[in-house]
Motif scaffolding. Structure first.
Motif, PDB file in Angstrom:
ATOM      1  N   TYR A 125       0.827  -1.197   0.000  1.00 50.08           N
ATOM      2  CA  TYR A 125       0.000   0.000   0.000  1.00 50.08           C
ATOM      3  C   TYR A 125       0.871   1.260   0.000  1.00 50.08           C
ATOM      4  O   TYR A 125       2.032   1.246   0.404  1.00 50.08           O
ATOM      5  CB  TYR A 125      -0.892   0.033   1.245  1.00 50.08           C
ATOM      6  N   GLY A 126       0.278   2.341  -0.442  1.00 47.28           N
ATOM      7  CA  GLY A 126       0.864   3.660  -0.286  1.00 47.28           C
ATOM      8  C   GLY A 126      -0.178   4.570   0.336  1.00 47.28           C
ATOM      9  O   GLY A 126      -1.378   4.271   0.332  1.00 47.28           O
ATOM     10  N   LEU A 127       0.271   5.685   0.878  1.00 46.16           N
ATOM     11  CA  LEU A 127      -0.637   6.725   1.360  1.00 46.16           C
ATOM     12  C   LEU A 127      -0.504   7.921   0.437  1.00 46.16           C
ATOM     13  O   LEU A 127       0.592   8.465   0.275  1.00 46.16           O
ATOM     14  CB  LEU A 127      -0.300   7.134   2.796  1.00 46.16           C
ATOM     15  N   GLY A 128      -1.603   8.307  -0.189  1.00 42.47           N
ATOM     16  CA  GLY A 128      -1.610   9.477  -1.047  1.00 42.47           C
ATOM     17  C   GLY A 128      -2.249  10.664  -0.336  1.00 42.47           C
ATOM     18  O   GLY A 128      -3.357  10.558   0.188  1.00 42.47           O
ATOM     19  N   ILE A 129      -1.537  11.778  -0.290  1.00 41.50           N
ATOM     20  CA  ILE A 129      -2.039  13.017   0.302  1.00 41.50           C
ATOM     21  C   ILE A 129      -2.123  14.060  -0.811  1.00 41.50           C
ATOM     22  O   ILE A 129      -1.179  14.207  -1.596  1.00 41.50           O
ATOM     23  CB  ILE A 129      -1.122  13.511   1.442  1.00 41.50           C
ATOM     24  N   LEU A 155       1.604  13.879  -2.587  1.00 41.58           N
ATOM     25  CA  LEU A 155       2.725  12.995  -2.312  1.00 41.58           C
ATOM     26  C   LEU A 155       2.185  11.614  -1.981  1.00 41.58           C
ATOM     27  O   LEU A 155       1.225  11.476  -1.222  1.00 41.58           O
ATOM     28  CB  LEU A 155       3.545  13.516  -1.121  1.00 41.58           C
ATOM     29  N   ILE A 156       2.785  10.593  -2.593  1.00 42.02           N
ATOM     30  CA  ILE A 156       2.478   9.203  -2.262  1.00 42.02           C
ATOM     31  C   ILE A 156       3.689   8.620  -1.549  1.00 42.02           C
ATOM     32  O   ILE A 156       4.810   8.658  -2.080  1.00 42.02           O
ATOM     33  CB  ILE A 156       2.159   8.383  -3.519  1.00 42.02           C
ATOM     34  N   ILE A 157       3.480   8.101  -0.341  1.00 40.13           N
ATOM     35  CA  ILE A 157       4.548   7.442   0.409  1.00 40.13           C
ATOM     36  C   ILE A 157       4.189   5.976   0.569  1.00 40.13           C
ATOM     37  O   ILE A 157       3.097   5.637   1.039  1.00 40.13           O
ATOM     38  CB  ILE A 157       4.754   8.096   1.798  1.00 40.13           C
ATOM     39  N   PRO A 170       4.057  11.214   7.194  1.00 39.66           N
ATOM     40  CA  PRO A 170       3.771  11.493   5.781  1.00 39.66           C
ATOM     41  C   PRO A 170       3.203  12.893   5.549  1.00 39.66           C
ATOM     42  O   PRO A 170       3.561  13.557   4.575  1.00 39.66           O
ATOM     43  CB  PRO A 170       2.756  10.403   5.412  1.00 39.66           C
ATOM     44  N   PHE A 171       2.321  13.339   6.442  1.00 44.38           N
ATOM     45  CA  PHE A 171       1.733  14.673   6.293  1.00 44.38           C
ATOM     46  C   PHE A 171       2.820  15.740   6.300  1.00 44.38           C
ATOM     47  O   PHE A 171       2.838  16.648   5.455  1.00 44.38           O
ATOM     48  CB  PHE A 171       0.738  14.938   7.425  1.00 44.38           C
ATOM     49  N   PRO A 222      -2.866  11.052   8.642  1.00 37.26           N
ATOM     50  CA  PRO A 222      -2.760  12.400   8.058  1.00 37.26           C
ATOM     51  C   PRO A 222      -3.862  13.354   8.510  1.00 37.26           C
ATOM     52  O   PRO A 222      -4.034  14.414   7.922  1.00 37.26           O
ATOM     53  CB  PRO A 222      -2.890  12.110   6.556  1.00 37.26           C
ATOM     54  N   ALA A 223      -4.597  12.963   9.574  1.00 33.27           N
ATOM     55  CA  ALA A 223      -5.724  13.798  10.009  1.00 33.27           C
ATOM     56  C   ALA A 223      -5.742  14.064  11.509  1.00 33.27           C
ATOM     57  O   ALA A 223      -6.708  14.602  12.031  1.00 33.27           O
ATOM     58  CB  ALA A 223      -7.043  13.138   9.587  1.00 33.27           C
TER      59      ALA A 223
END
Length: 548
Positions: free
Chosen positions: A211-215, A261-263, A274-275, A495-496
């Motif tokens: 998985y990645g986290l997209g912000i 950004l995707i991490i 990540p944020f 991220p929240a």
């Protein structure tokens, strides 16, 4: 006692996969003068409210589904005019990669910069015109089973349950939606999809999913800075050599830019946020020159299923199908999942219609879908990109990028070797004492911002008096285990600002601010103890993205 409704097909999730399934099913029904009852349930307040993606869309699937999409007014208004790819060396320097050295899969000629939320709103309109019933604001909270173990349908969540679990004054029980076949297209790390994967052992024989986290943020910028159709991608700073990922910046229409950004969620340093990595990234000259003088108007985040071909689960089970990002059909070598999700839905519709038109009463395993999938361009595309992610994970950004260039540009994705990465993302964190804490710069309020003001821009809202939808299997693990070993990374990977370690006169406690939740699913994925389970809150809760 819950009331029930009967349908031929129930679809969970009004994203690209679910809506494409619905549209193609009803197209076939009309072409063959047959009656079908199809409904789509969507937990967001409206279709598109929870949809977040870059997004650059390849129209291959859309061309097949609606060849006249331009005449029908599909919201694809900005064609890609230029591609740029950068490697960022440090906070000031970046090198533009010559186009000849960029893997072919990352070339975007012929594609469009879109709001995926708006595209889904348009697809829902087409579905309704074809006779599909679309129910936004209803969260599918439970899978229903027949006595033989096959899927019977879903139940929507009860409304008006208090935080103590009691029936409040506005209590309304959920509905049971029964179907011959139920389609699960909830997006990455779907709550019900996760249960079905476990129940039917759908990952048996597959690599670990990744998985990645997209912000993402949406900006209004001065007209003189606007270059409609410009697509910018890059990697490197601020991420270190142990952390893979990349950024995107697209000039869309109406003097707007999307930046994100995707991490990859296999990162090791538990101090990483990540944020905050994204906030400092925007100060790099490669990005800041596009944003300075502009105004940030929206913010959001969503996890991405990026394991690709090697990590695909079995997508069929008795009584249903797992589609799109719920299964992991995104092609990470292209950084695109819309056309692949749509195609998975269209293939499902063909298998479903074939079965139903032959008098199938449901509850079976649609093996025909597997045949259609293996004969499709979707299978071929995912197979040829099977090494992209594992190469980056095994060899790092530079060596992995070189491997992928050779694989994609010289061999067309058919290099005679298959790389594997069977290390689950949640198991990759190293102990906190192996790293120095990261001192992130304070936001300047012009290019970088704090979490709470960012969440405000996502229009996130949850009914406060309801059970927390972020469930801890063991309430002691955050403080007794995760805090000691990993400095409780939930404080940073979310991220929240949902998770906090709060200290008061009673000591330390782990606090969950569920009202902030963007439904990104990162906590469900990255928690090192796999102690957090994301379940559906009341329907209509969560973000309300207007144009993301």
């Amino acid at each position: 006692m819950r009331e029930s409704m009967e349908f031929d097909v129930v679809i969970v999730g009004a994203g690209p996969a679910g809506l494409s399934t619905a549209c193609r099913l009803m197209q076939q029904a009309q072409e063959n003068e047959q009656e079908l009852t199809v409904c789509v349930v969507e937990k967001g307040s409206e279709v598109g409210a929870h949809i977040l993606s870059g997004a650059v869309v390849e129209t291959r699937a859309l061309d097949e589904l609606f060849p006249d999409w331009k005449e029908k007014g599909a919201p694809l208004n900005t064609a890609v005019t230029e591609d740029e790819v950068y490697l960022l060396k440090d906070p000031k320097q970046g090198t533009k990669v010559p186009n000849a050295f960029v893997p072919k899969t990352m070339h975007n000629q012929g594609n469009y910069i879109v709001s995926l939320g708006n595209l889904c709103r348009w697809l829902a309109e087409q579905a309704e015109e074809l006779g599909v019933e679309v129910f936004p604001g209803f969260a599918a909270s439970e899978v229903l089973f027949n006595e033989d173990g096959s899927v019977k349908g879903i139940a929507t969540g009860d409304m008006g349950v208090t935080a103590e679990g009691e029936q409040g004054p506005n209590y309304m029980p959920g509905m049971e939606l029964h179907a011959k076949y139920t389609i699960f297209s909830e997006g990455c790390r779907g709550h019900l999809g996760k249960q079905l994967i476990s129940q039917f052992s759908l990952y048996k024989g597959s690599d670990a999913q990744h998985y990645g986290l997209g912000i993402k943020e949406l900006w209004d910028i001065p007209a003189e800075q606007h270059k409609p159709g410009l697509v910018v991608h890059g990697s490197g700073w601020p991420l270190d050599k142990e952390t893979s990922g990349g950024f995107f910046l697209y000039h869309t229409d109406n003097n707007q830019v999307v930046v994100g950004l995707i991490i990859d969620l296999n990162y090791k340093n538990p101090h990483l946020s990540p944020f905050d990595e994204f906030q400092r990234l925007k100060h790099h000259p490669v990005l800041s020159r596009h944003l300075k003088g502009g105004k940030r108007v929206s913010y959001g985040a969503r996890a991405i299923t990026k394991g690709g071909y090697n990590s695909l689960p079995k997508m069929t089970f008795p009584g249903g199908l797992l589609l799109g990002c719920d299964a992991g059909t995104l092609n990470f070598s292209k950084i695109k999942g819309t056309h692949t999700a749509m195609k998975s839905g269209m293939l499902a519709a063909e298998a479903l219609f074939e079965a139903l038109s032959n008098g199938d009463e449901g509850g079976k395993e649609l093996e025909r879908f597997n045949e259609l999938f293996k004969d499709s361009w979707l299978y071929d595309e995912l197979y040829r990109s099977r090494n992209f992610g594992p190469a980056m994970h095994k060899f790092g950004q530079l060596a992995g990028g070189a491997f992928n260039y050779i694989d994609q540009n010289w061999f067309g994705g058919r290099i005679p070797v298959t790389l594997h990465d069977n290390h689950p993302d949640h198991a990759q964190l190293a102990p906190a004492d192996h790293y120095e804490p990261i001192k992130y710069p304070k936001p300047d309020g012009e290019l970088s911002f704090d979490k709470l003001s960012s969440v405000f821009l996502s229009n996130t809202n949850h009914e406060e008096d309801q059970p927390c939808h972020l469930k801890l299997a063991d309430a002691d693990i955050p403080l007794k285990q995760n805090l000691k070993l990993f400095a409780e990374p939930a404080q940073r990977y979310c991220p929240a600002g949902v998770y906090e370690i709060v200290e008061d006169e009673a000591g330390q406690r782990f606090q969950i601010n569920g009202q902030n939740c963007l439904h990104c699913k990162t906590c469900d994925i990255k928690d090192p103890a796999q102690n957090i389970t994301w379940v559906t809150p009341e329907g209509m809760g969560g973000p309300n993205y207007p144009n993301m």
